[in-house]
Design a protein around this motif. Structure first.
Motif, PDB file in Angstrom:
ATOM      1  N   GLY A   1       0.803  -1.369  -0.083  1.00  0.00           N
ATOM      2  CA  GLY A   1       0.163  -0.003   0.018  1.00  0.00           C
ATOM      3  C   GLY A   1       1.026   1.328   0.024  1.00  0.00           C
ATOM      4  N   GLY A   2       0.406   2.284  -0.621  1.00  0.00           N
ATOM      5  CA  GLY A   2       0.958   3.669  -0.433  1.00  0.00           C
ATOM      6  C   GLY A   2       2.288   3.796  -1.223  1.00  0.00           C
ATOM      7  N   VAL A   3       2.660   2.922  -2.289  1.00  0.00           N
ATOM      8  CA  VAL A   3       3.939   3.313  -2.816  1.00  0.00           C
ATOM      9  C   VAL A   3       3.690   4.328  -3.856  1.00  0.00           C
ATOM     10  N   GLY A   4       2.602   4.855  -4.378  1.00  0.00           N
ATOM     11  CA  GLY A   4       2.382   5.635  -5.329  1.00  0.00           C
ATOM     12  C   GLY A   4       1.789   5.126  -6.625  1.00  0.00           C
ATOM     13  N   LYS A   5       1.051   4.064  -6.582  1.00  0.00           N
ATOM     14  CA  LYS A   5       0.566   3.421  -7.679  1.00  0.00           C
ATOM     15  C   LYS A   5      -0.577   4.477  -8.267  1.00  0.00           C
ATOM     16  N   THR A   6      -1.355   4.908  -7.409  1.00  0.00           N
ATOM     17  CA  THR A   6      -2.538   5.798  -7.776  1.00  0.00           C
ATOM     18  C   THR A   6      -1.849   7.181  -8.317  1.00  0.00           C
ATOM     19  N   LYS A   7      -0.909   7.590  -7.912  1.00  0.00           N
ATOM     20  CA  LYS A   7      -0.276   9.009  -8.500  1.00  0.00           C
ATOM     21  C   LYS A   7       0.452   8.762 -10.047  1.00  0.00           C
ATOM     22  N   VAL A   8       0.869   7.846  -9.875  1.00  0.00           N
ATOM     23  CA  VAL A   8       1.643   7.445 -11.121  1.00  0.00           C
ATOM     24  C   VAL A   8       0.549   7.086 -12.321  1.00  0.00           C
TER      25      VAL A   8
ATOM     26  N   ILE B   1      10.726   8.505 -10.093  1.00  0.00           N
ATOM     27  CA  ILE B   1       9.359   9.848  -9.667  1.00  0.00           C
ATOM     28  C   ILE B   1      10.297  10.058  -8.371  1.00  0.00           C
ATOM     29  N   LYS B   2      10.787  11.490  -7.970  1.00  0.00           N
ATOM     30  CA  LYS B   2      11.207  11.670  -6.735  1.00  0.00           C
ATOM     31  C   LYS B   2      10.021  12.560  -6.106  1.00  0.00           C
ATOM     32  N   HIS B   3      10.333  12.388  -4.927  1.00  0.00           N
ATOM     33  CA  HIS B   3       9.489  13.184  -3.892  1.00  0.00           C
ATOM     34  C   HIS B   3       9.117  14.406  -4.333  1.00  0.00           C
ATOM     35  N   LEU B   4       7.648  14.760  -4.396  1.00  0.00           N
ATOM     36  CA  LEU B   4       7.250  15.897  -4.880  1.00  0.00           C
ATOM     37  C   LEU B   4       6.124  16.724  -4.059  1.00  0.00           C
ATOM     38  N   GLU B   5       6.558  17.464  -3.249  1.00  0.00           N
ATOM     39  CA  GLU B   5       5.463  18.005  -2.501  1.00  0.00           C
ATOM     40  C   GLU B   5       4.394  18.652  -3.278  1.00  0.00           C
TER      41      GLU B   5
END
Ligand SMILES: Nc1ncnc2c1ncn2[C@@H]1O[C@H](COP(=O)(O)OP(=O)(O)OP(=O)(O)O)[C@@H](O)[C@H]1O
Ligand SMILES: [Mg+2]
Length: 268
Positions: A12-19, A219-223
């Protein structure tokens, strides 16, 4: 004919949805593709972000209606001319019950999305599927329907947990249900502020998936993504543009990889 891609990782929460959302977005806005984004997660995070961006306050027909009526076309929301969305809502959590009552065999249960997508595929260049992080009827259906998986790798930890499970499970699906899905690539995503790509994780990922399969762009950390959660996706200032550029680079690499696989496939 659309190429269908699922974003994969059983963590969970590894960035799937954002990607998923940003890849769809950049494919449409930077690369002129026609894209359908399918939200297979009853949490509906991808649907919420797209709806917020488009100023849509109420999502009417959701994916579950399409599953129940046997036709997904009526559930397609035309967000923009070339960006379409099949949204999900909480009721979709009842998918497993629905599938067990509708179909007797497991193969039919896991292949329903694939069946429903057949008449739609010709309308798009790409279909992207966002799934919940569970091994479930949701991810099984997505795997059966997809031509490719983009594995999301949380890259700042000395762990490939989630992506490794995903790969063993792909094999299981191939062995048991003839799933025919190709790993398009492994995309490192860094979620911690200030974190750098953990070289050893990327090295291990290369050993596991093959050198060429780990994307060079990550994909780097993006505030800025947090702001977009509130405002929807914007493209107004330099922070917006920097965040977009990160996804544009990864999306371009992904498209090239898939085009390469498609070319190679023609001569097999
Ligand atoms: N590149 C990034 N930089 C900073 N924060 C990020 C980045 N990508 C995702 N996040 C944040 O991390 C959290 C998880 O991201 P996301 O929802 O995309 O993960 P997920 O893998 O889809 O989660 P789930 O497994 O719950 O579906 C969210 O709060 C999101 O805003
Ligand atoms: Mg998600």
């Amino acid at each position: 004919m659309a190429k269908t891609i699922v974003m994969g990782n059983f963590k969970g929460g590894v960035g799937k949805t954002k990607v998923s959302v940003m890849t769809a977005w950049e494919m449409v806005h930077q690369f002129g593709k026609k894209v359908l984004l399918i939200d297979m997660d009853p949490q509906g995070n991808a649907s919420t972000l797209i709806a917020r961006t488009a100023g849509i306050t109420e999502l009417q027909n959701t994916i579950f209606t399409g599953f129940q009526t046997g036709d997904l076309k009526n559930t397609i929301l035309e967000v923009e001319e070339n960006l379409h969305l099949i949204p999900a809502s909480l009721t979709f959590k009842n998918l497993p019950k629905f599938l067990y009552s509708k179909f007797e065999t497991e193969i039919e249960q896991v292949s329903y999305l694939k069946q429903l997508l057949e008449p739609i595929k010709e309308d798009y260049d790409y279909i992207l599927i966002d799934v919940p992080p569970t091994i479930s009827d949701f991810s099984d259906n997505a795997m059966m329907a997809a031509d490719y998986v983009l594995i999301i790798l949380q890259a700042q930890e000395l762990s490939l947990e989630g992506s490794e499970t995903y790969v063993s499970y792909l094999q299981f699906m191939a062995d048991n249900y003839d799933a025919d899905i190709q790993v398009a690539g492994v995309l490192p995503v860094l979620l911690r502020p200030g974190s750098r790509v953990d070289e050893s994780t990327v090295e291990r990922a290369k050993e596991l998936f093959g050198d060429d399969n780990v994307l060079q762009h990550f994909i780097k950390h993006l505030e800025r993504l947090k702001a977009w959660d509130v405002t929807g996706i914007t493209d107004k200032d330099q922070h917006d543009r920097k965040a977009h550029q990160v996804f544009i680079d990864a999306t371009e690499e992904l498209i090239k990889k898939i085009e390469h696989f498609e070319e190679a496939g023609k001569y097999e």
